[in-house]
Enzyme design. Structure first.
Site, PDB file in Angstrom:
ATOM      1  N   GLY A   9       0.831  -1.207   0.000  1.00 21.60           N
ATOM      2  CA  GLY A   9       0.000   0.000   0.000  1.00 21.60           C
ATOM      3  C   GLY A   9       0.859   1.246   0.000  1.00 21.60           C
ATOM      4  O   GLY A   9       0.577   2.218   0.696  1.00 21.60           O
ATOM      5  N   ALA A  10       1.919   1.202  -0.815  1.00 26.00           N
ATOM      6  CA  ALA A  10       2.884   2.313  -0.827  1.00 26.00           C
ATOM      7  C   ALA A  10       2.535   3.352  -1.881  1.00 26.00           C
ATOM      8  O   ALA A  10       3.355   4.213  -2.194  1.00 26.00           O
ATOM      9  CB  ALA A  10       4.297   1.764  -1.061  1.00 26.00           C
TER      10      ALA A  10
ATOM     11  N   SER B 226      -4.958  -0.621  14.127  1.00 24.39           N
ATOM     12  CA  SER B 226      -5.720   0.601  14.397  1.00 24.39           C
ATOM     13  C   SER B 226      -6.220   0.567  15.831  1.00 24.39           C
ATOM     14  O   SER B 226      -6.530  -0.509  16.368  1.00 24.39           O
ATOM     15  CB  SER B 226      -6.916   0.663  13.441  1.00 24.39           C
TER      16      SER B 226
ATOM     17  N   SER C 194      -0.126   5.448  -1.640  1.00 27.68           N
ATOM     18  CA  SER C 194      -0.790   6.642  -1.084  1.00 27.68           C
ATOM     19  C   SER C 194      -0.711   6.623   0.439  1.00 27.68           C
ATOM     20  O   SER C 194      -0.260   5.637   1.042  1.00 27.68           O
ATOM     21  CB  SER C 194      -2.258   6.715  -1.536  1.00 27.68           C
ATOM     22  N   GLY C 195      -1.149   7.720   1.033  1.00 32.57           N
ATOM     23  CA  GLY C 195      -1.330   7.803   2.476  1.00 32.57           C
ATOM     24  C   GLY C 195      -0.090   7.418   3.283  1.00 32.57           C
ATOM     25  O   GLY C 195       1.044   7.809   2.974  1.00 32.57           O
TER      26      GLY C 195
ATOM     27  N   TYR D 282     -14.260  -4.028   9.530  1.00 30.20           N
ATOM     28  CA  TYR D 282     -12.950  -3.356   9.488  1.00 30.20           C
ATOM     29  C   TYR D 282     -12.225  -3.526  10.830  1.00 30.20           C
ATOM     30  O   TYR D 282     -11.053  -3.925  10.886  1.00 30.20           O
ATOM     31  CB  TYR D 282     -13.143  -1.867   9.168  1.00 30.20           C
TER      32      TYR D 282
ATOM     33  N   GLY E 220       1.492   4.557   3.732  1.00 35.08           N
ATOM     34  CA  GLY E 220       2.482   3.685   3.081  1.00 35.08           C
ATOM     35  C   GLY E 220       3.440   4.471   2.200  1.00 35.08           C
ATOM     36  O   GLY E 220       4.652   4.214   2.196  1.00 35.08           O
TER      37      GLY E 220
HETATM   38  N1  LIG Z   1      -6.033   6.850   8.050  1.00 35.99           N
HETATM   39  C1  LIG Z   1      -6.264   6.493   9.289  1.00 35.99           C
HETATM   40  O1  LIG Z   1      -6.719   7.305  10.126  1.00 35.99           O
HETATM   41  C2  LIG Z   1      -5.969   5.099   9.752  1.00 35.99           C
HETATM   42  C3  LIG Z   1      -6.238   4.788  11.103  1.00 35.99           C
HETATM   43  C4  LIG Z   1      -5.982   3.509  11.555  1.00 35.99           C
HETATM   44  C5  LIG Z   1      -5.422   2.586  10.692  1.00 35.99           C
HETATM   45  N2  LIG Z   1      -5.169   2.899   9.386  1.00 35.99           N
HETATM   46  C6  LIG Z   1      -4.568   1.873   8.530  1.00 35.99           C
HETATM   47  O2  LIG Z   1      -3.462   2.424   7.842  1.00 35.99           O
HETATM   48  C7  LIG Z   1      -3.220   1.662   6.650  1.00 35.99           C
HETATM   49  C8  LIG Z   1      -2.990   2.623   5.500  1.00 35.99           C
HETATM   50  O3  LIG Z   1      -4.180   3.334   5.259  1.00 35.99           O
HETATM   51  P1  LIG Z   1      -4.211   4.872   4.807  1.00 35.99           P
HETATM   52  O4  LIG Z   1      -5.026   5.589   5.797  1.00 35.99           O
HETATM   53  O5  LIG Z   1      -2.857   5.346   4.460  1.00 35.99           O
HETATM   54  O6  LIG Z   1      -5.136   4.755   3.494  1.00 35.99           O
HETATM   55  P2  LIG Z   1      -4.808   4.876   1.950  1.00 35.99           P
HETATM   56  O7  LIG Z   1      -4.161   6.173   1.641  1.00 35.99           O
HETATM   57  O8  LIG Z   1      -6.085   4.529   1.250  1.00 35.99           O
HETATM   58  O9  LIG Z   1      -3.724   3.738   1.729  1.00 35.99           O
HETATM   59  C9  LIG Z   1      -4.074   2.396   1.582  1.00 35.99           C
HETATM   60  C10 LIG Z   1      -3.074   1.755   0.656  1.00 35.99           C
HETATM   61  O10 LIG Z   1      -3.433   0.385   0.449  1.00 35.99           O
HETATM   62  C11 LIG Z   1      -3.535   0.154  -0.953  1.00 35.99           C
HETATM   63  N3  LIG Z   1      -4.466  -0.927  -1.245  1.00 35.99           N
HETATM   64  C12 LIG Z   1      -5.787  -0.977  -0.988  1.00 35.99           C
HETATM   65  N4  LIG Z   1      -6.308  -2.135  -1.438  1.00 35.99           N
HETATM   66  C13 LIG Z   1      -5.283  -2.824  -1.981  1.00 35.99           C
HETATM   67  C14 LIG Z   1      -5.198  -4.074  -2.645  1.00 35.99           C
HETATM   68  N5  LIG Z   1      -6.273  -4.839  -2.853  1.00 35.99           N
HETATM   69  N6  LIG Z   1      -3.994  -4.480  -3.093  1.00 35.99           N
HETATM   70  C15 LIG Z   1      -2.888  -3.697  -2.919  1.00 35.99           C
HETATM   71  N7  LIG Z   1      -2.923  -2.503  -2.308  1.00 35.99           N
HETATM   72  C16 LIG Z   1      -4.110  -2.072  -1.859  1.00 35.99           C
HETATM   73  C17 LIG Z   1      -4.001   1.486  -1.515  1.00 35.99           C
HETATM   74  O11 LIG Z   1      -3.844   1.562  -2.919  1.00 35.99           O
HETATM   75  P3  LIG Z   1      -4.481   2.800  -3.781  1.00 35.99           P
HETATM   76  O12 LIG Z   1      -3.481   3.924  -3.660  1.00 35.99           O
HETATM   77  O13 LIG Z   1      -4.588   2.247  -5.149  1.00 35.99           O
HETATM   78  O14 LIG Z   1      -5.796   3.141  -3.142  1.00 35.99           O
HETATM   79  C18 LIG Z   1      -3.091   2.403  -0.741  1.00 35.99           C
HETATM   80  O15 LIG Z   1      -1.794   2.384  -1.264  1.00 35.99           O
HETATM   81  C19 LIG Z   1      -4.431   0.750   6.486  1.00 35.99           C
HETATM   82  O16 LIG Z   1      -4.086  -0.557   6.893  1.00 35.99           O
HETATM   83  C20 LIG Z   1      -5.463   1.341   7.439  1.00 35.99           C
HETATM   84  O17 LIG Z   1      -6.377   0.366   7.908  1.00 35.99           O
HETATM   85  C21 LIG Z   1      -5.426   4.145   8.899  1.00 35.99           C
END
Ligand SMILES: NC(=O)c1ccc[n+]([C@@H]2O[C@H](COP(=O)([O-])OP(=O)(O)OC[C@H]3O[C@@H](n4cnc5c(N)ncnc54)[C@H](OP(=O)(O)O)[C@@H]3O)[C@@H](O)[C@H]2O)c1
Length: 290
Positions: free
Chosen positions: A14-15, A148, A17-18, A173, A20
């Site tokens: 997941g590198a 999380s 966006s966000g 989730y 990663g």
């Molecule tokens: N944001 C928060 O407040 C928060 C809080 C607690 C935990 N988290 C956790 O943090 C982690 C990163 O999330 P984030 O907030 O940075 O969200 P994000 O920006 O949506 O990043 C998620 C990453 O996972 C990739 N991804 C999703 N489905 C996939 C698949 N089927 N195969 C390969 N890659 C896939 C996305 O690809 P695309 O770029 O193509 O979408 C993106 O690179 C997640 O595990 C999330 O549960 C986030």
């Protein structure tokens, strides 16, 4: 962090966006080579260019793989091995299981698994197992799985682990994020105290990313847009994860769950060894590795 990670290679899922993408950026800035994994080839290309921009010596390679599918998880592991071989490296220094999704409606993958269970839990489980020989070949390696704080109210329903009968997107989730911590604790137990590989679960905090905006209904997008405005930046959050990968003195810590580089107590359920062993066995069966 005044650490150099040159000669080290990390896989970050997941590198694209966000959190990663920021973990990858910070690792590269510390001199490491990064193998990023993302689901879309276009977004992988864009992330690779963004990471290389202004960093002529940056070592960033991307593997496009849809981690909702176990066949793709296995292919991603094989590709990562090929990249390491090509760089003349025998070991992998770290893995960040960060890829994650939030799906409001029940959606099954082409392999028949609930999507959040497949991406957020099974992919981390299978990729870690597939890369374990490479992690064990490094002098010391770390596995960080991004969980999380929302795991604390969750419990696993053994009769309906994937909530296929009574699906609720948020409950589904949170249950995957509980599974992330249980998997991490069980991995450490199975590796044993003297292992060169240590696993940590990271709570990234509330982070301003687009996770709740991707493929979700308008109301969810509206709620997430409001909620994330109180969050921290992806870069701030990523620093806590990089500290778990690069920080010294963590080899002997018994702490499983960390937030912003500091140990925290996960829920009681997350540390139940019988439940974690059961989860491992069920996950291994689901991934066909028993
Ligand atoms: N944001 C928060 O407040 C928060 C809080 C607690 C935990 N988290 C956790 O943090 C982690 C990163 O999330 P984030 O907030 O940075 O969200 P994000 O920006 O949506 O990043 C998620 C990453 O996972 C990739 N991804 C999703 N489905 C996939 C698949 N089927 N195969 C390969 N890659 C896939 C996305 O690809 P695309 O770029 O193509 O979408 C993106 O690179 C997640 O595990 C999330 O549960 C986030």
């Amino acid at each position: 962090m005044d650490t150099t990670l040159s000669d080290k290679t990390f896989v970050v899922t997941g590198a694209t966006s966000g959190i990663g993408l920021e973990v990858a950026r910070q690792l590269i800035d510390l001199g490491a080579a990064v193998i990023g994994v993302g689901r879309s080839p276009e977004r992988c290309r864009a992330a690779e260019s963004a990471l290389r921009a202004g960093r002529p010596t940056a070592q960033a390679t991307f593997v496009a793989a849809d981690l909702s599918l176990q066949s793709e998880v296995r292919r991603a592991a094989a590709e990562a091995r090929r990249v390491l071989d090509g760089d003349g490296r025998t070991g992998l220094d770290g893995l960040v299981n960060n890829a994650g999704v939030f799906t409001f409606w029940l959606a099954l993958t082409a392999e028949g698994f609930e999507t959040q269970w497949a991406v957020n839990h099974l992919a981390s489980f299978l990729l870690t197992n597939a890369l374990l020989p490479l992690l064990q070949a490094a002098l010391a390696a770390r596995v960080v799985t991004v969980s999380s704080g929302s795991h604390t109210g969750a419990r696993l329903n053994w009769d309906d682990l994937q909530l296929l009968r009574r699906y609720n997107g948020l409950r589904a989730y949170e249950r995957t994020k509980l599974a992330n911590v249980m998997f991490t604790a069980e991995l450490n137990r199975r590796l044993g105290p003297g292992s060169s590989v240590r696993a940590f679960a990271a709570d990234p905090g509330l982070v301003k990313t687009d996770i709740g905006l991707k493929g979700t209904p308008a109301l969810v997008r509206w709620v997430w847009a409001a909620r994330r405005s109180g969050g921290i930046s992806a870069a701030e959050s990523a620093a806590g994860i990089v500290a778990l990968l690069a920080g010294p003195g963590l080899e002997d810590t018994g702490q499983v769950y960390w937030k912003h580089g500091r140990p925290r107590s996960p829920s009681r359920r997350a540390l139940d060894p019988q439940e974690a062993e059961r989860l491992w066995e069920v996950s291994a069966r689901m991934c066909g590795i028993m």
